[in-house]
Write a protein that holds these residues in place. Sequence first.
Motif, PDB file in Angstrom:
ATOM      1  N   SER A   1       0.848  -1.197   0.000  1.00  0.00           N
ATOM      2  CA  SER A   1       0.000   0.000   0.000  1.00  0.00           C
ATOM      3  C   SER A   1       0.881   1.244   0.000  1.00  0.00           C
ATOM      4  N   ARG A   2       0.287   2.390  -0.305  1.00  0.00           N
ATOM      5  CA  ARG A   2       1.040   3.645  -0.422  1.00  0.00           C
ATOM      6  C   ARG A   2       1.856   3.907   0.842  1.00  0.00           C
ATOM      7  N   SER A   3       3.104   4.301   0.647  1.00  0.00           N
ATOM      8  CA  SER A   3       3.996   4.549   1.783  1.00  0.00           C
ATOM      9  C   SER A   3       3.646   5.872   2.476  1.00  0.00           C
ATOM     10  N   PHE A   4       4.346   6.169   3.549  1.00  0.00           N
ATOM     11  CA  PHE A   4       4.006   7.283   4.437  1.00  0.00           C
ATOM     12  C   PHE A   4       4.076   8.648   3.758  1.00  0.00           C
ATOM     13  N   GLY A   5       5.133   8.887   3.016  1.00  0.00           N
ATOM     14  CA  GLY A   5       5.287  10.182   2.352  1.00  0.00           C
ATOM     15  C   GLY A   5       6.143  11.176   3.106  1.00  0.00           C
ATOM     16  N   LYS A   6       7.352  10.770   3.500  1.00  0.00           N
ATOM     17  CA  LYS A   6       8.291  11.676   4.175  1.00  0.00           C
ATOM     18  C   LYS A   6       9.462  11.945   3.239  1.00  0.00           C
ATOM     19  N   GLY A   7       9.436  13.112   2.619  1.00  0.00           N
ATOM     20  CA  GLY A   7      10.469  13.464   1.661  1.00  0.00           C
ATOM     21  C   GLY A   7      11.417  14.522   2.166  1.00  0.00           C
ATOM     22  N   LEU A   8      11.606  14.587   3.486  1.00  0.00           N
ATOM     23  CA  LEU A   8      12.472  15.582   4.101  1.00  0.00           C
ATOM     24  C   LEU A   8      13.694  14.910   4.713  1.00  0.00           C
ATOM     25  N   VAL A   9      14.823  15.597   4.642  1.00  0.00           N
ATOM     26  CA  VAL A   9      16.083  15.065   5.167  1.00  0.00           C
ATOM     27  C   VAL A   9      16.501  15.861   6.393  1.00  0.00           C
ATOM     28  N   GLN A  10      16.909  15.145   7.456  1.00  0.00           N
ATOM     29  CA  GLN A  10      17.379  15.808   8.671  1.00  0.00           C
ATOM     30  C   GLN A  10      18.854  15.529   8.901  1.00  0.00           C
ATOM     31  N   ARG A  11      19.475  16.446   9.629  1.00  0.00           N
ATOM     32  CA  ARG A  11      20.866  16.239  10.033  1.00  0.00           C
ATOM     33  C   ARG A  11      21.031  16.708  11.469  1.00  0.00           C
ATOM     34  N   PRO A  12      21.672  15.880  12.333  1.00  0.00           N
ATOM     35  CA  PRO A  12      21.942  16.333  13.704  1.00  0.00           C
ATOM     36  C   PRO A  12      23.132  17.283  13.716  1.00  0.00           C
ATOM     37  N   LEU A  13      22.974  18.402  14.383  1.00  0.00           N
ATOM     38  CA  LEU A  13      24.036  19.402  14.486  1.00  0.00           C
ATOM     39  C   LEU A  13      24.366  19.611  15.957  1.00  0.00           C
ATOM     40  N   ASP A  14      25.649  19.566  16.282  1.00  0.00           N
ATOM     41  CA  ASP A  14      26.071  19.682  17.676  1.00  0.00           C
ATOM     42  C   ASP A  14      25.926  21.107  18.185  1.00  0.00           C
ATOM     43  N   LEU A  15      25.441  21.207  19.416  1.00  0.00           N
ATOM     44  CA  LEU A  15      25.384  22.475  20.126  1.00  0.00           C
ATOM     45  C   LEU A  15      26.330  22.371  21.321  1.00  0.00           C
ATOM     46  N   THR A  16      26.255  23.305  22.244  1.00  0.00           N
ATOM     47  CA  THR A  16      27.119  23.268  23.423  1.00  0.00           C
ATOM     48  C   THR A  16      26.532  22.369  24.505  1.00  0.00           C
ATOM     49  N   TYR A  17      27.363  22.040  25.492  1.00  0.00           N
ATOM     50  CA  TYR A  17      26.969  21.243  26.653  1.00  0.00           C
ATOM     51  C   TYR A  17      26.410  19.877  26.268  1.00  0.00           C
ATOM     52  N   GLY A  18      26.910  19.292  25.177  1.00  0.00           N
ATOM     53  CA  GLY A  18      26.514  17.948  24.796  1.00  0.00           C
ATOM     54  C   GLY A  18      25.122  17.829  24.217  1.00  0.00           C
ATOM     55  N   THR A  19      24.541  18.946  23.816  1.00  0.00           N
ATOM     56  CA  THR A  19      23.203  18.917  23.236  1.00  0.00           C
ATOM     57  C   THR A  19      23.291  18.958  21.708  1.00  0.00           C
ATOM     58  N   GLN A  20      22.163  18.689  21.067  1.00  0.00           N
ATOM     59  CA  GLN A  20      22.102  18.697  19.608  1.00  0.00           C
ATOM     60  C   GLN A  20      20.753  19.236  19.154  1.00  0.00           C
ATOM     61  N   VAL A  21      20.735  19.665  17.898  1.00  0.00           N
ATOM     62  CA  VAL A  21      19.466  19.956  17.252  1.00  0.00           C
ATOM     63  C   VAL A  21      19.453  19.186  15.928  1.00  0.00           C
ATOM     64  N   LYS A  22      18.384  18.450  15.720  1.00  0.00           N
ATOM     65  CA  LYS A  22      18.220  17.750  14.445  1.00  0.00           C
ATOM     66  C   LYS A  22      17.345  18.631  13.567  1.00  0.00           C
ATOM     67  N   VAL A  23      17.908  19.075  12.452  1.00  0.00           N
ATOM     68  CA  VAL A  23      17.262  20.080  11.610  1.00  0.00           C
ATOM     69  C   VAL A  23      16.880  19.491  10.253  1.00  0.00           C
ATOM     70  N   THR A  24      15.690  19.834   9.787  1.00  0.00           N
ATOM     71  CA  THR A  24      15.322  19.493   8.411  1.00  0.00           C
ATOM     72  C   THR A  24      16.109  20.416   7.494  1.00  0.00           C
ATOM     73  N   ILE A  25      17.047  19.838   6.751  1.00  0.00           N
ATOM     74  CA  ILE A  25      17.975  20.657   5.973  1.00  0.00           C
ATOM     75  C   ILE A  25      17.635  20.683   4.479  1.00  0.00           C
ATOM     76  N   SER A  26      16.880  19.681   4.016  1.00  0.00           N
ATOM     77  CA  SER A  26      16.629  19.615   2.576  1.00  0.00           C
ATOM     78  C   SER A  26      15.445  18.702   2.281  1.00  0.00           C
ATOM     79  N   ARG A  27      15.035  18.723   1.026  1.00  0.00           N
ATOM     80  CA  ARG A  27      14.058  17.764   0.516  1.00  0.00           C
ATOM     81  C   ARG A  27      14.807  16.789  -0.382  1.00  0.00           C
ATOM     82  N   TYR A  28      14.293  15.567  -0.478  1.00  0.00           N
ATOM     83  CA  TYR A  28      14.974  14.630  -1.357  1.00  0.00           C
ATOM     84  C   TYR A  28      14.079  14.235  -2.523  1.00  0.00           C
ATOM     85  N   TYR A  29      14.739  13.847  -3.613  1.00  0.00           N
ATOM     86  CA  TYR A  29      14.052  13.528  -4.857  1.00  0.00           C
ATOM     87  C   TYR A  29      14.612  12.221  -5.412  1.00  0.00           C
ATOM     88  N   THR A  30      13.718  11.388  -5.923  1.00  0.00           N
ATOM     89  CA  THR A  30      14.109  10.088  -6.474  1.00  0.00           C
ATOM     90  C   THR A  30      14.753  10.304  -7.846  1.00  0.00           C
TER      91      THR A  30
END
Length: 547
Positions: A311-340
């Motif tokens: 059956s039709r898949s979920f439909g998540k065409g966004l790419v994330q990347r974890p980026l380091d912050l200070t004190y051992g924390t991170q933010v995972k940011v949607t950085i781009s869209r992907y295309y087949t």
Amino acid sequence: MFKRLKKKYVVPAVAVGLLFTGAGFTYRDDFFEIAKQIEIFTTLYKTVNTNYVDQTNPGDMMDKAIKSMLADLDPYTVYFNEADVAKFKINNTGEYTGIGAMISRKEGKLIIKEPYKDYPADKAGLKAGDEIIQIGDVLLADFKEDASELLKGSKNTKITVKYLRQGKPYTTDLVLSEVDVKAVPYYGLADKETGYIVLSQFNAKASSETKAALLDLKSQGAKRIILDLRGNPGGLLNEAVNICSLFVKEGEIIVTTKSKNDKYNNTYKTHAAPVDLDIPLAILVDGKSASASEIVSGALQDLDRAVIIGSRSFGKGLVQRPLDLTYGTQVKVTISRYYTPSGRGIQALDYTHKDADGKAIRIDSKNYNAFKTRNGRTVYDGGGILPDVVLDASKQSAIADALQRKDGVFNYATQYYYKNPNLGTKIPTVTDADFEAFKAYLKKENFEFDTDTERAVKDLMVTAKKEKVDESIKAEYNALLAAVQKSEDKELAAHKEEIKQLITDELIKRYQYKEGLYKYYLTSNTEIKKATAVLANSAEYSKLLKK
């Protein structure tokens, strides 16, 4: 005095530094507006912290503020505090030290959902449905933090836990060990010439484990392969490319990513020698196949290298990347869209446009765009991956989804297991009488399906009580709620076979672990049967791919 000043001003200053650094880089043209808003934020925090009637917790306040801010963008751009970072790394590597079980916390209860075979929870005798009530000296009724953290530690650490099973208290000791969460939890032969591989997640071991399974199946005589991506939520993009490398030639474009930030515009190609360019391949997907699963299925569909079934898949065409912050924390940011490879994006929800309730709007099918596969077949963007062979049995009904989401099937299976403890390796047969018993169980437990309609009706009464008109509409409300519940009964009857199958699946896991469920699927699952038949029919397989 210093400690108080540190609490009041240093923490917000750090948070501002984080926000300001990232913001200054990302939005140079809006420098003044960003500086203005950060000043408002810090002034507000200091004012509230100084004047609020009770003591505030700056860490908690900042954590909630940051997470709430990011939640307005999309569900995938998230902030990780120190504890979150550790969990994120486990998900990506598949390795951690713990009890080896899937657990959940709902309504303050810590429940064992699935103990993994031969890991600490299983060895200690814990079963699905057990409620952990005490870990060491900590009573969970009084513990409001993440209780799963109490079940972690160094290898060979012994932890005493108390738990409830069917209302009765028990105690056991857990000895922590290294837990290896496999990307390929199972593979085997569906018939003498058809290999079957389950790929459950795209962690760092996904491609190596899939390759090993593929080579082993070929050595056993497999001349056709089924790759099962159903329920696979995705993971590492590079691993998706590496999976495709097993089946297509080196240098083939698999996915491209596009962003407003040039450094995130990339083209990902296969870079390793394939294992087999010609072996017939079928990929199973469903509504819970997302992200990296859609990259693999979408790319191999565009390249006419595999027949997609389900059956039709979920439909998540966004790419994330974890980026380091200070004190051992991170933010995972949607950085781009992907295309087949054909150029289609498969993102189904538009987070830049939301409805009156703040929910992202699903892209309308009339706005889908057509693309061509390598052999000239038409495929569409905008709504996940539509299989080449669509099976109704692969699509979960709303009532079945509610029964799983609200643990109706899970809790019934727990009760059934203890009433029938000696089935062993025998496949449970869920009869019509069992289905009636299941419905009776739901009524006895006052199970709430929590459908959109049911929520709307109950919200109406909440509003009526606030406006003190609930007594005057009580009769009409009860009649309306009864009508909704009657329609839910009809839905249960209409989807009886689907629900009986969900119960069967859950029961098999209780008696034979997940491995037993996969073995059962090999001979009984509709999608696997269809895939096996398509692969065995070379004329049909070629026709579907227009070869």
